[in-house]
Scaffold this motif. Structure first.
Motif, mmCIF file in Angstrom:
data_model
loop_
_atom_site.group_PDB
_atom_site.id
_atom_site.type_symbol
_atom_site.label_atom_id
_atom_site.label_comp_id
_atom_site.label_asym_id
_atom_site.label_seq_id
_atom_site.Cartn_x
_atom_site.Cartn_y
_atom_site.Cartn_z
ATOM 1 N N SER A 2 0.820 -1.212 0.000
ATOM 2 C CA SER A 2 0.000 0.000 0.000
ATOM 3 C C SER A 2 0.855 1.263 0.000
ATOM 4 C CB SER A 2 -0.993 0.007 1.162
ATOM 5 O OG SER A 2 -0.328 -0.230 2.383
ATOM 6 N N GLU A 3 2.104 1.147 0.514
ATOM 7 C CA GLU A 3 2.996 2.319 0.484
ATOM 8 C C GLU A 3 3.252 2.760 -0.945
ATOM 9 O OE1 GLU A 3 4.783 -0.540 2.259
ATOM 10 O OE2 GLU A 3 3.445 -0.036 3.884
ATOM 11 N N GLU A 4 3.469 1.795 -1.835
ATOM 12 C CA GLU A 4 3.732 2.118 -3.243
ATOM 13 C C GLU A 4 2.541 2.831 -3.865
ATOM 14 O OE1 GLU A 4 4.780 -1.605 -5.143
ATOM 15 O OE2 GLU A 4 6.212 -2.018 -3.538
ATOM 16 N N VAL A 6 0.116 4.522 -2.283
ATOM 17 C CA VAL A 6 -0.032 5.844 -1.660
ATOM 18 C C VAL A 6 0.985 6.821 -2.251
ATOM 19 C CG1 VAL A 6 0.253 7.130 0.503
ATOM 20 C CG2 VAL A 6 -1.061 4.999 0.478
ATOM 21 N N GLU A 32 -5.237 1.904 6.374
ATOM 22 C CA GLU A 32 -4.124 1.424 5.547
ATOM 23 C C GLU A 32 -3.270 2.597 5.064
ATOM 24 O OE1 GLU A 32 -4.092 -1.938 2.207
ATOM 25 O OE2 GLU A 32 -6.114 -1.265 2.713
ATOM 26 N N GLU A 35 -1.149 4.079 7.886
ATOM 27 C CA GLU A 35 0.011 3.219 8.151
ATOM 28 C C GLU A 35 1.086 3.416 7.074
ATOM 29 O OE1 GLU A 35 0.735 1.056 10.779
ATOM 30 O OE2 GLU A 35 -0.944 2.172 11.632
ATOM 31 N N ALA A 36 0.644 3.468 5.821
ATOM 32 C CA ALA A 36 1.572 3.650 4.701
ATOM 33 C C ALA A 36 2.285 4.996 4.813
ATOM 34 C CB ALA A 36 0.819 3.546 3.377
ATOM 35 N N LYS A 39 5.013 4.904 7.434
ATOM 36 C CA LYS A 39 6.217 4.224 6.940
ATOM 37 C C LYS A 39 6.975 5.111 5.952
ATOM 38 C CE LYS A 39 4.726 -0.554 7.435
ATOM 39 N NZ LYS A 39 4.094 -1.666 6.732
ATOM 40 N N LEU A 40 6.250 5.736 5.036
ATOM 41 C CA LEU A 40 6.883 6.584 4.021
ATOM 42 C C LEU A 40 7.563 7.796 4.659
ATOM 43 C CD1 LEU A 40 4.108 6.383 1.288
ATOM 44 C CD2 LEU A 40 6.434 5.535 1.034
#
Length: 58
Positions: A2-4, A6, A32, A35-36, A39-40
């Motif tokens: 999901s980071e990618e 976002v 989600e 959270e992403a 992390k980012l």
């Protein structure tokens, strides 16, 4: 994963977005997205130009 998504949404938007907007565009759950973003931000890929808005660091 999901980071990618976002990060891609933020890059394509061309302006700072709120997590709720990112969730809508990406079709992800708000939790989600949060959270992403966390992390980012830790990785230095995302910045917060103003409260509750996020943009790519590049």
């Amino acid at each position: 994963m999901s980071e990618e998504i976002v990060f891609k949404v933020l890059k394509e938007a061309g302006k700072p977005l709120r997590p709720g907007d990112i969730a809508k565009i990406a079709g992800l759950d708000k939790k989600e997205v949060s959270e992403a973003i966390k992390k980012l931000k830790k990785e230095g890929k995302v910045i917060s130009p103003k409260r509750c808005y996020y943009a790519p660091a590049e």
